[in-house]
Design a protein around this motif. Sequence first.
Motif, short mmCIF file in Angstrom:
data_model
loop_
_atom_site.label_atom_id
_atom_site.label_comp_id
_atom_site.label_asym_id
_atom_site.label_seq_id
_atom_site.Cartn_x
_atom_site.Cartn_y
_atom_site.Cartn_z
N ASN A 99 9.73 0.02 -3.01
CA ASN A 99 9.65 1.29 -3.72
C ASN A 99 10.45 2.35 -2.96
OD1 ASN A 99 7.93 1.49 -1.59
ND2 ASN A 99 6.25 2.39 -2.72
N PRO A 154 5.87 -0.76 -8.43
CA PRO A 154 5.06 0.10 -7.57
C PRO A 154 4.52 1.36 -8.24
CG PRO A 154 7.38 0.40 -7.07
CD PRO A 154 7.29 -0.70 -8.08
N SER A 212 1.96 -2.27 -13.14
CA SER A 212 2.20 -1.55 -11.89
C SER A 212 0.89 -1.37 -11.15
CB SER A 212 2.84 -0.18 -12.13
OG SER A 212 1.92 0.72 -12.69
N TYR A 213 0.99 -1.46 -9.84
CA TYR A 213 -0.14 -1.16 -8.98
C TYR A 213 0.42 -0.45 -7.76
CZ TYR A 213 -4.29 -1.35 -6.15
OH TYR A 213 -5.37 -0.98 -5.38
N GLY A 214 0.01 0.78 -7.58
CA GLY A 214 0.51 1.54 -6.45
C GLY A 214 -0.22 2.86 -6.33
N ASN A 215 0.19 3.62 -5.32
CA ASN A 215 -0.49 4.89 -5.13
C ASN A 215 -0.14 5.87 -6.25
OD1 ASN A 215 2.15 4.94 -3.70
ND2 ASN A 215 1.60 7.05 -3.25
N PHE A 244 -5.17 4.84 -5.84
CA PHE A 244 -4.25 3.85 -6.39
C PHE A 244 -4.54 3.67 -7.87
CE2 PHE A 244 -4.45 3.13 -1.92
CZ PHE A 244 -3.16 2.76 -1.56
#
Length: 104
Positions: free
Chosen positions: A2, A27, A39-42, A75
């Motif tokens: 990312n 991300p 998507s998986y991210g902050n 997240f």
Amino acid sequence: MNDSYVVDHRTEITSLAARYRLPAIYPFRSFIEHGGLLSYGNDLVDSFRRAATYADRILKGAKPSELPVEAPVKFELVINLKTAKALGLDVPSHLQQRADEVIE
């Protein structure tokens, strides 16, 4: 990865993944809004909001070297069911239920 290059070219990346029928995890949610699968991210909005607090502390005289290092705390999971269907994938219902957002 990312980084800014990948984020700037997210439309091309998600288009190529779709063309070659590659399921991919990204991300940030912006990739899903451009047709990505998952998507998986902050949560960037939360991170930016927290960064403003940091900037405020520095502007009020805190020494940056004395401030604690912070890691993301929020997240999010976003799933694009339209893309999953185009790829011939079935997204399990328990994963859909855990998602913060499901795009249909």
